[in-house]
Motif scaffolding. Structure first.
Motif, mmCIF file in Angstrom:
data_model
loop_
_atom_site.group_PDB
_atom_site.id
_atom_site.type_symbol
_atom_site.label_atom_id
_atom_site.label_comp_id
_atom_site.label_asym_id
_atom_site.label_seq_id
_atom_site.Cartn_x
_atom_site.Cartn_y
_atom_site.Cartn_z
ATOM 1 N N ASN A 152 23.460 40.372 43.372
ATOM 2 C CA ASN A 152 24.015 39.737 42.183
ATOM 3 C C ASN A 152 25.038 38.674 42.619
ATOM 4 N N PRO A 153 24.855 37.411 42.211
ATOM 5 C CA PRO A 153 25.792 36.365 42.639
ATOM 6 C C PRO A 153 27.236 36.652 42.245
ATOM 7 N N ALA A 154 27.436 37.202 41.058
ATOM 8 C CA ALA A 154 28.799 37.499 40.611
ATOM 9 C C ALA A 154 29.440 38.561 41.482
ATOM 10 N N VAL A 155 28.680 39.622 41.825
ATOM 11 C CA VAL A 155 29.204 40.694 42.656
ATOM 12 C C VAL A 155 29.560 40.159 44.036
ATOM 13 N N LYS A 156 28.674 39.371 44.623
ATOM 14 C CA LYS A 156 28.931 38.803 45.944
ATOM 15 C C LYS A 156 30.201 37.947 45.925
ATOM 16 N N ARG A 157 30.332 37.136 44.898
ATOM 17 C CA ARG A 157 31.508 36.258 44.824
ATOM 18 C C ARG A 157 32.790 37.073 44.660
ATOM 19 N N ILE A 158 32.764 38.072 43.813
ATOM 20 C CA ILE A 158 33.958 38.877 43.571
ATOM 21 C C ILE A 158 34.390 39.621 44.831
ATOM 22 N N LEU A 159 33.455 40.212 45.525
ATOM 23 C CA LEU A 159 33.791 40.936 46.753
ATOM 24 C C LEU A 159 34.358 39.999 47.819
ATOM 25 N N GLN A 160 33.848 38.775 47.866
ATOM 26 C CA GLN A 160 34.403 37.790 48.794
ATOM 27 C C GLN A 160 35.870 37.484 48.453
ATOM 28 N N VAL B 268 37.952 39.466 46.832
ATOM 29 C CA VAL B 268 38.768 40.642 47.143
ATOM 30 C C VAL B 268 39.152 40.626 48.617
ATOM 31 N N LYS B 269 38.172 40.365 49.480
ATOM 32 C CA LYS B 269 38.438 40.320 50.915
ATOM 33 C C LYS B 269 39.446 39.226 51.248
ATOM 34 N N GLU B 270 39.297 38.064 50.637
ATOM 35 C CA GLU B 270 40.194 36.941 50.898
ATOM 36 C C GLU B 270 41.604 37.250 50.404
ATOM 37 N N MET B 271 41.718 37.898 49.261
ATOM 38 C CA MET B 271 43.027 38.253 48.703
ATOM 39 C C MET B 271 43.762 39.232 49.620
ATOM 40 N N GLN B 272 43.035 40.177 50.221
ATOM 41 C CA GLN B 272 43.657 41.169 51.092
ATOM 42 C C GLN B 272 44.005 40.597 52.468
ATOM 43 N N SER B 273 43.196 39.686 52.944
ATOM 44 C CA SER B 273 43.444 39.120 54.273
ATOM 45 C C SER B 273 44.461 37.992 54.253
ATOM 46 N N ASN B 274 44.696 37.412 53.099
ATOM 47 C CA ASN B 274 45.633 36.296 52.981
ATOM 48 C C ASN B 274 46.574 36.527 51.793
ATOM 49 N N PRO B 275 47.457 37.530 51.906
ATOM 50 C CA PRO B 275 48.323 37.865 50.770
ATOM 51 C C PRO B 275 49.369 36.775 50.519
ATOM 52 N N SER B 276 49.879 36.798 49.306
ATOM 53 C CA SER B 276 50.911 35.835 48.901
ATOM 54 C C SER B 276 52.140 36.587 48.388
ATOM 55 N N THR C 274 49.739 38.927 43.467
ATOM 56 C CA THR C 274 48.735 39.792 44.079
ATOM 57 C C THR C 274 47.822 40.294 42.973
ATOM 58 N N SER C 275 46.593 40.589 43.331
ATOM 59 C CA SER C 275 45.624 41.037 42.332
ATOM 60 C C SER C 275 44.501 41.800 43.017
ATOM 61 N N LEU C 276 44.054 42.875 42.370
ATOM 62 C CA LEU C 276 42.959 43.696 42.887
ATOM 63 C C LEU C 276 42.114 44.203 41.725
ATOM 64 N N PRO C 277 40.804 44.378 41.970
ATOM 65 C CA PRO C 277 39.949 44.929 40.916
ATOM 66 C C PRO C 277 40.049 46.451 40.864
ATOM 67 N N LEU C 278 39.605 47.002 39.746
ATOM 68 C CA LEU C 278 39.536 48.451 39.632
ATOM 69 C C LEU C 278 38.384 48.978 40.494
ATOM 70 N N GLU C 279 38.563 50.183 40.995
ATOM 71 C CA GLU C 279 37.496 50.801 41.787
ATOM 72 C C GLU C 279 36.246 51.011 40.943
ATOM 73 N N ARG D 224 42.504 33.572 42.741
ATOM 74 C CA ARG D 224 43.712 33.025 43.379
ATOM 75 C C ARG D 224 44.117 31.704 42.725
ATOM 76 N N THR D 225 43.146 30.825 42.521
ATOM 77 C CA THR D 225 43.429 29.538 41.874
ATOM 78 C C THR D 225 44.023 29.753 40.490
ATOM 79 N N ALA D 226 43.448 30.678 39.745
ATOM 80 C CA ALA D 226 43.902 30.933 38.382
ATOM 81 C C ALA D 226 45.326 31.486 38.362
ATOM 82 N N LEU D 227 45.679 32.348 39.303
ATOM 83 C CA LEU D 227 47.023 32.913 39.332
ATOM 84 C C LEU D 227 48.063 31.854 39.703
ATOM 85 N N VAL D 228 47.716 30.980 40.621
ATOM 86 C CA VAL D 228 48.621 29.880 40.962
ATOM 87 C C VAL D 228 48.851 28.997 39.742
ATOM 88 N N ALA D 229 47.780 28.722 39.017
ATOM 89 C CA ALA D 229 47.901 27.903 37.809
ATOM 90 C C ALA D 229 48.729 28.619 36.739
#
Length: 308
Positions: free
Chosen positions: A9-17, A19-27, A31-36, A110-115
């Motif tokens: 699923n394109p949406a699932v792939k994008r979201i998981l990417q 999540v990984k980027e948010m955890q590896s490059n915190p600000s 901060t933001s994380l999805p529900l399990e 990330r873009t949306a939170l900065v905005a």
């Protein structure tokens, strides 16, 4: 988390990417994380922007990603009272689902939170879900936001909110203690300036044939008309100035009016005193001349006519 979802699923792939980027490059600012149990729902927290009434605050919120993400925009709501956005109400932003025409698939959570942080100190302009509290009220809410995270949703949601809150407090600087006083002083200064502007005279708003009475009398005089046009130092008379004001042509309608300067009034008083002294001197001279003639005629004695 990935095992529960269809990785094709394109949406699932994008979201998981993301999540990984948010955890590896915190600000430190967000901060933001999805529900399990649902990766399309994210919990987030942002820090109040620096040098504003929101500085030092921790604001929690919720992001709902559509199944067509990233080709359609997410929706946002704030959970922490802040004085800028309503709580538990989808807010209207150019990055939200209220304006899908502005959304770009290259944008991310990330873009949306900065905005969103950038939107905090802007003028709400009556947008949906926006509030326009005074700065001191927002400052009070900013301080209170650090006390405890908001209560929202299921135990899983609350657990994630609590973890995010602790993380943000560890990164966020303390609220400046002097900010409240400074904001009150700024508000008071702006109120005084607005009142001063409201009470000040606007010369351009006067009708072309209307003047301002002189405080020393009922005279009407021109402002900035008789500046350096009298090299002899003779002050124009009140009658002349009044005539100019009353007969002002449309070409001179932009001329403004004001009272005579203090120097002008002093000069007029001196001229009046000099004129009075001259008049008195002339009167004394005339009386002396008449008296002299009367005395001379008395010294000559009576004149008799010849009756023959």
């Amino acid at each position: 988390m990935a095992e529960k979802y269809n990785m094709k699923n394109p949406a699932v792939k994008r979201i998981l990417q993301e999540v990984k980027e948010m955890q590896s490059n915190p600000s430190d600012d967000f901060t933001s994380l999805p529900l399990e149990e649902n990766i399309f729902e994210w919990q987030f927290a942002i820090r109040g922007p620096r040098d504003t009434e929101f500085e030092g605050a921790v604001y929690h919120g919720r992001i709902q990603l559509p199944s067509e993400y990233p080709f359609k925009p997410p929706s946002f709501m704030l959970l922490t009272p802040n004085g800028r956005f309503e709580t538990q109400t989808k807010i209207c932003l150019s990055i939200s689902n209220h304006h899908p025409e502005h959304w770009q698939p290259s944008w991310s959570v990330r873009t949306a939170l900065v905005a969103l942080i950038a939107f905090m100190p802007t003028n709400p302009n009556g947008a949906l879900g926006s509030l326009d509290y005074k700065k001191e009220e927002r400052r009070t809410l900013a301080i209170k936001s650090r006390e405890a995270p908001p209560k929202f949703g299921t135990p899983e949601r609350q657990k994630l909110i609590d973890e995010i809150h602790e993380y943000m407090l560890s990164k966020a600087p303390p609220v400046p203690q002097h900010s409240s006083i400074q904001l009150l002083e700024e508000e008071h200064s702006r109120d005084e300036e607005a009142e001063s502007q409201a009470n000040s005279h606007n010369p351009e708003a006067l009708p072309a044939e209307e003047g301002i009475p002189d405080q020393a009398g009922d005279r009407i005089v021109e402002e900035e008309v008789v500046v350096d046009d009298n090299p002899q130092g003779v002050e124009p008379s009140t009658e002349i100035q009044s005539s100019v004001s009353r007969n002002q042509s449309p070409h001179n309608s932009g001329l403004r009016v004001q009272n005579l300067k203090p120097e002008t009034r002093i000069q007029q008083k001196l001229d009046d005193h000099i004129f009075t002294l001259i008049a008195i001197g002339l009167a004394i001279a005339i009386v002396a001349l008449l008296l002299k003639k009367f005395v001379k005629s008395s010294d000559q004695g009576p004149v008799f006519m010849d009756g023959s």
